[in-house]
Enzyme design. Sequence first.
Site, mmCIF file in Angstrom:
data_model
loop_
_atom_site.group_PDB
_atom_site.id
_atom_site.type_symbol
_atom_site.label_atom_id
_atom_site.label_comp_id
_atom_site.label_asym_id
_atom_site.label_seq_id
_atom_site.Cartn_x
_atom_site.Cartn_y
_atom_site.Cartn_z
ATOM 1 N N TYR A 150 -37.135 -32.311 33.927
ATOM 2 C CA TYR A 150 -36.206 -32.111 32.816
ATOM 3 C C TYR A 150 -36.136 -30.630 32.428
ATOM 4 C CZ TYR A 150 -34.093 -32.549 28.187
ATOM 5 O OH TYR A 150 -33.272 -32.413 27.096
ATOM 6 N N SER B 240 -31.631 -27.194 26.344
ATOM 7 C CA SER B 240 -32.784 -27.716 25.610
ATOM 8 C C SER B 240 -33.756 -26.575 25.310
ATOM 9 C CB SER B 240 -33.510 -28.780 26.441
ATOM 10 O OG SER B 240 -34.753 -29.145 25.857
#
Length: 251
Positions: A156, A142
């Site tokens: 995350y 990401s």
Amino acid sequence: MVLRQNILITGASSGLGEGMARQFAARGRNLALCARRTERLDALAGELRAAYPGITVVTRALDVTDHDRVFTVFEEFRTELGRLDRVIVNAGLGKGQPVGSGRFDANRQTLETNLVGAVAQIEAAAGIFREQRDGHLAVISSFMALRGFPRNLTAYAASKAGISAFAEGARLELSGHGVTVTDVRPGYISSEMTARSTKRNPLMVSAEAGAHALVKAIEAEPKRAYVPSWPWVPLSVAVRWAPGRLLRKFS
């Protein structure tokens, strides 16, 4: 560009995984698809077989936190297709909660899935590719791997930073074995995960456009790819140097 005919995608029942499966099927590739939700997965496989009768699509149920089963499923796919040419480590979740809010369970689950579960997938794929002395491993990380982020993104971002570092180490380790590794860092792409947010994000691209950009980047097999390249490549430079207070705008 190397043609990778047999492609394994984890987390393929929805979101980015489903989108990439559709894109690769349209390019005539054989697919090994796995996910926890087998009803949706099998429906997708049936649709792709009907639309592209020249390809092979095989499926398995897989929860990537069941580490032993990851190795079993990957080997079953290799046996069924004859070989694996590319593995896309995609399965993940975004379930984190603010630090100290009493939701260690959510943060632990995010880390166990996105980091430890992804490591299991990388290990399983790398073992197969070492034997073949060929293969491409694409790890869906990401943009958030760049920095620590507040609120629901803390766990995350940490999981993605960890798996990006692991992917880099894997690339250095496996380069002498004929294996290519790509660290793929998507920005905001519409999916079930992003749909949970009530905020309107002007940087969000559609699921179809995002899947197309992901596949294009993966096919090129670079060491690292920010997807879509605009605006995420220039933003990657800016975010590295941004003061902490500005990082709240990404959370």
